[in-house]
Scaffold this motif. Structure first.
Motif, PDB file in Angstrom:
ATOM      1  N   ILE A  14       0.813  -1.269   0.085  1.00 60.22           N
ATOM      2  CA  ILE A  14      -0.054  -0.037  -0.037  1.00 60.22           C
ATOM      3  C   ILE A  14       0.901   1.077   0.006  1.00 60.22           C
ATOM      4  O   ILE A  14       0.851   2.212  -0.843  1.00 60.22           O
ATOM      5  CB  ILE A  14      -1.056   0.033   1.236  1.00 60.22           C
ATOM      6  N   HIS A  31     -10.573  13.639  -3.991  1.00 64.43           N
ATOM      7  CA  HIS A  31     -10.291  13.419  -2.641  1.00 64.43           C
ATOM      8  C   HIS A  31     -10.479  14.574  -1.865  1.00 64.43           C
ATOM      9  O   HIS A  31     -10.888  14.428  -0.820  1.00 64.43           O
ATOM     10  CB  HIS A  31      -8.947  12.664  -2.563  1.00 64.43           C
ATOM     11  N   ILE A  53      -6.010  10.474  10.145  1.00 67.59           N
ATOM     12  CA  ILE A  53      -5.457   9.272  10.054  1.00 67.59           C
ATOM     13  C   ILE A  53      -5.441   9.035   8.472  1.00 67.59           C
ATOM     14  O   ILE A  53      -6.235   9.337   7.747  1.00 67.59           O
ATOM     15  CB  ILE A  53      -6.519   8.133  10.564  1.00 67.59           C
ATOM     16  N   THR A  55      -3.122  10.493   6.393  1.00 65.57           N
ATOM     17  CA  THR A  55      -3.062  11.901   5.795  1.00 65.57           C
ATOM     18  C   THR A  55      -2.941  12.158   4.320  1.00 65.57           C
ATOM     19  O   THR A  55      -3.210  13.118   3.885  1.00 65.57           O
ATOM     20  CB  THR A  55      -2.343  12.932   6.872  1.00 65.57           C
ATOM     21  N   GLY A  56      -2.076  11.365   3.833  1.00 63.99           N
ATOM     22  CA  GLY A  56      -1.847  11.451   2.541  1.00 63.99           C
ATOM     23  C   GLY A  56      -1.242  12.507   2.013  1.00 63.99           C
ATOM     24  O   GLY A  56      -0.043  12.943   2.796  1.00 63.99           O
ATOM     25  N   ILE A  79       1.459   6.025   6.211  1.00 68.76           N
ATOM     26  CA  ILE A  79       2.692   4.959   6.000  1.00 68.76           C
ATOM     27  C   ILE A  79       3.390   5.363   4.722  1.00 68.76           C
ATOM     28  O   ILE A  79       4.494   4.510   4.313  1.00 68.76           O
ATOM     29  CB  ILE A  79       2.190   3.616   5.764  1.00 68.76           C
ATOM     30  N   MET A  83       3.695  10.378   0.051  1.00 68.39           N
ATOM     31  CA  MET A  83       2.714  11.100   0.090  1.00 68.39           C
ATOM     32  C   MET A  83       2.875  12.162   1.011  1.00 68.39           C
ATOM     33  O   MET A  83       2.540  13.239   1.164  1.00 68.39           O
ATOM     34  CB  MET A  83       1.516  10.359   0.543  1.00 68.39           C
ATOM     35  N   GLU A 107      -2.484   1.845  12.503  1.00 65.25           N
ATOM     36  CA  GLU A 107      -2.875   0.641  13.307  1.00 65.25           C
ATOM     37  C   GLU A 107      -1.932   0.325  14.402  1.00 65.25           C
ATOM     38  O   GLU A 107      -1.946  -0.662  15.336  1.00 65.25           O
ATOM     39  CB  GLU A 107      -3.171  -0.745  12.511  1.00 65.25           C
ATOM     40  N   MET A 128      -7.252  -0.461   6.481  1.00 60.18           N
ATOM     41  CA  MET A 128      -6.697  -1.055   7.525  1.00 60.18           C
ATOM     42  C   MET A 128      -7.072  -2.551   7.601  1.00 60.18           C
ATOM     43  O   MET A 128      -8.034  -2.994   7.120  1.00 60.18           O
ATOM     44  CB  MET A 128      -7.578  -0.356   8.666  1.00 60.18           C
TER      45      MET A 128
HETATM   46  C1  SAM Z   1      -6.672   7.288  -0.670  1.00 60.26           C
HETATM   47  S1  SAM Z   1      -5.482   8.049   0.232  1.00 60.26           S
HETATM   48  C2  SAM Z   1      -6.413   9.068   1.350  1.00 60.26           C
HETATM   49  C3  SAM Z   1      -5.498  10.206   1.768  1.00 60.26           C
HETATM   50  C4  SAM Z   1      -5.926  11.369   2.555  1.00 60.26           C
HETATM   51  N1  SAM Z   1      -6.697  11.091   3.625  1.00 60.26           N
HETATM   52  C5  SAM Z   1      -7.158  11.934   1.408  1.00 60.26           C
HETATM   53  O1  SAM Z   1      -8.292  12.151   2.003  1.00 60.26           O
HETATM   54  O2  SAM Z   1      -6.777  12.379   0.333  1.00 60.26           O
HETATM   55  C6  SAM Z   1      -4.892   6.541   1.227  1.00 60.26           C
HETATM   56  C7  SAM Z   1      -4.071   6.864   2.295  1.00 60.26           C
HETATM   57  O3  SAM Z   1      -4.059   5.761   3.152  1.00 60.26           O
HETATM   58  C8  SAM Z   1      -2.477   5.560   3.513  1.00 60.26           C
HETATM   59  N2  SAM Z   1      -2.848   4.387   4.261  1.00 60.26           N
HETATM   60  C9  SAM Z   1      -3.014   3.032   4.040  1.00 60.26           C
HETATM   61  N3  SAM Z   1      -2.806   2.363   5.004  1.00 60.26           N
HETATM   62  C10 SAM Z   1      -2.428   3.034   6.065  1.00 60.26           C
HETATM   63  C11 SAM Z   1      -1.964   2.898   7.564  1.00 60.26           C
HETATM   64  N4  SAM Z   1      -2.073   1.444   8.205  1.00 60.26           N
HETATM   65  N5  SAM Z   1      -1.458   3.848   8.200  1.00 60.26           N
HETATM   66  C12 SAM Z   1      -1.270   4.971   7.835  1.00 60.26           C
HETATM   67  N6  SAM Z   1      -1.652   5.226   6.409  1.00 60.26           N
HETATM   68  C13 SAM Z   1      -2.186   4.354   5.609  1.00 60.26           C
HETATM   69  C14 SAM Z   1      -2.012   5.453   2.283  1.00 60.26           C
HETATM   70  O4  SAM Z   1      -0.455   5.446   2.510  1.00 60.26           O
HETATM   71  C15 SAM Z   1      -2.587   6.696   1.654  1.00 60.26           C
HETATM   72  O5  SAM Z   1      -1.796   7.778   1.627  1.00 60.26           O
END
Ligand code: SAM
Length: 283
Positions: A14, A31, A53, A55-56, A79, A83, A107, A128
């Motif tokens: 991911i 988004h 959470i 945050t991208g 993660i 991003m 998590e 998650m």
């Molecule tokens: C579709 S993007 C959404 C980003 C932002 N929240 C937005 O609204 O544009 C999904 C994000 O979730 C992050 N992500 C996925 N699993 C994660 C985890 N276990 N912990 C932290 N970030 C995570 C990805 O790296 C990615 O940046």
């Protein structure tokens, strides 16, 4: 910036996917539209402490930081180092000094109990590995009376995913996609079981007609991580079976074609819950 997090294979896939996408992620305003709705509903105010959470590229943290102002504080975790690099660049460009970004797995966070007024998760809960456990963990970080808000796609959302699920079922494969949060009841139950009250779910529909070619392009096979499932369930299929499933997928889409194109439902559940005001310590 290199990714210094110890991630399992599922999360590393991911993180890599989003780091590859990070340069172009903000090209569409899709988004940011969803994030904006989430923030609007979350009733963020000056001086609040916010945790964002996944945050991208920082869409939520930036908007939230502007609302909470200099007395408030916003923390964003993700993660994907790619991003976060984009988020950092944007935050520096805006001169925001009340935002902290952390390269961290949502998590496996370790914030003090009762430390945030709001916890938001936009376009990411589906990734998650254990959604109920993640919600329980985040519940502990909220102050009593604090609010969690996330958005989830309905299980009817994204025609490509819905048709792919149907096709691969014939091969004995289950793709979860949005199923864990795919109905109002499921979103409600997830929050209730994690200890939240005053749960409110606001469904909104953002669907549109798309071309057959756009719908066909939604087939990602096993090249894209499957939300909440590892290894990818389609990796059980031989390459011949996978090619056949793709042919069946395209045939199913042909049937859905109308003069306007193919209807691509995108129903979103903006979901909110409150940590009880009399909640003491960690949940
Ligand atoms: C579709 S993007 C959404 C980003 C932002 N929240 C937005 O609204 O544009 C999904 C994000 O979730 C992050 N992500 C996925 N699993 C994660 C985890 N276990 N912990 C932290 N970030 C995570 C990805 O790296 C990615 O940046």
């Amino acid at each position: 910036m290199t990714n210094q997090l110890e991630l399992n294979d599922y999360k590393q896939e991911i993180a890599d996917l989003y780091s590859r996408r990070s340069q172009t992620y903000d090209n569409s305003d899709w988004h940011s539209q969803i994030a904006h709705r989430l923030i609007d509903y979350a009733q963020i105010g000056p001086g609040q402490h916010i945790l964002d959470i996944a945050t991208g590229t920082g869409i939520v943290v930036i908007e939230a930081a502007q609302i909470v102002g200099s007395e408030g504080r916003v923390v964003g975790v993700d993660i994907s180092s790619g991003m976060l690099d984009q988020a950092r660049r944007k935050i520096a460009g805006l001169g925001l000094s009340n935002v902290e970004l952390q390269l961290a797995d949502a998590e496996a966070l370790n914030f003090p109990a009762n430390s945030f007024d709001r916890i938001l998760c936009s376009s990411a809960l589906i990734w998650m590995a254990d959604i109920p456990a993640a919600l329980r963990l985040w519940h502990g970080f909220l102050k009593p009376g604090g609010i969690i808000g996330f958005h989830a796609f309905a299980e009817t959302a994204f025609v490509g995913g819905v048709v792919a699920q149907k096709v691969v079922e014939k091969y004995g494969i289950t793709l979860a996609f949005s199923k864990p949060t795919g109905t109002v009841e499921k979103c409600h139950d997830l929050l209730q079981q994690a200890g939240f009250e005053a749960i409110e779910i606001k469904p909104e529909q953002y669907g549109s007609y798309i071309s057959l070619e756009q719908a066909k392009a939604m087939w990602t096979g096993s090249s894209h991580p499957a939300p909440g499932q590892f290894p990818h369930p389609l990796s059980q299929l031989s390459s011949e079976q996978l090619a056949q499933a793709k042919v069946e997928f395209e045939a199913e889409l042909e049937v859905l074609k109308t003069e306007q194109g193919i209807w691509n439902d995108v129903t979103i559940f903006f979901t909110f819950g409150r940590k009880p005001a009399d909640s003491l310590g960690f949940f």
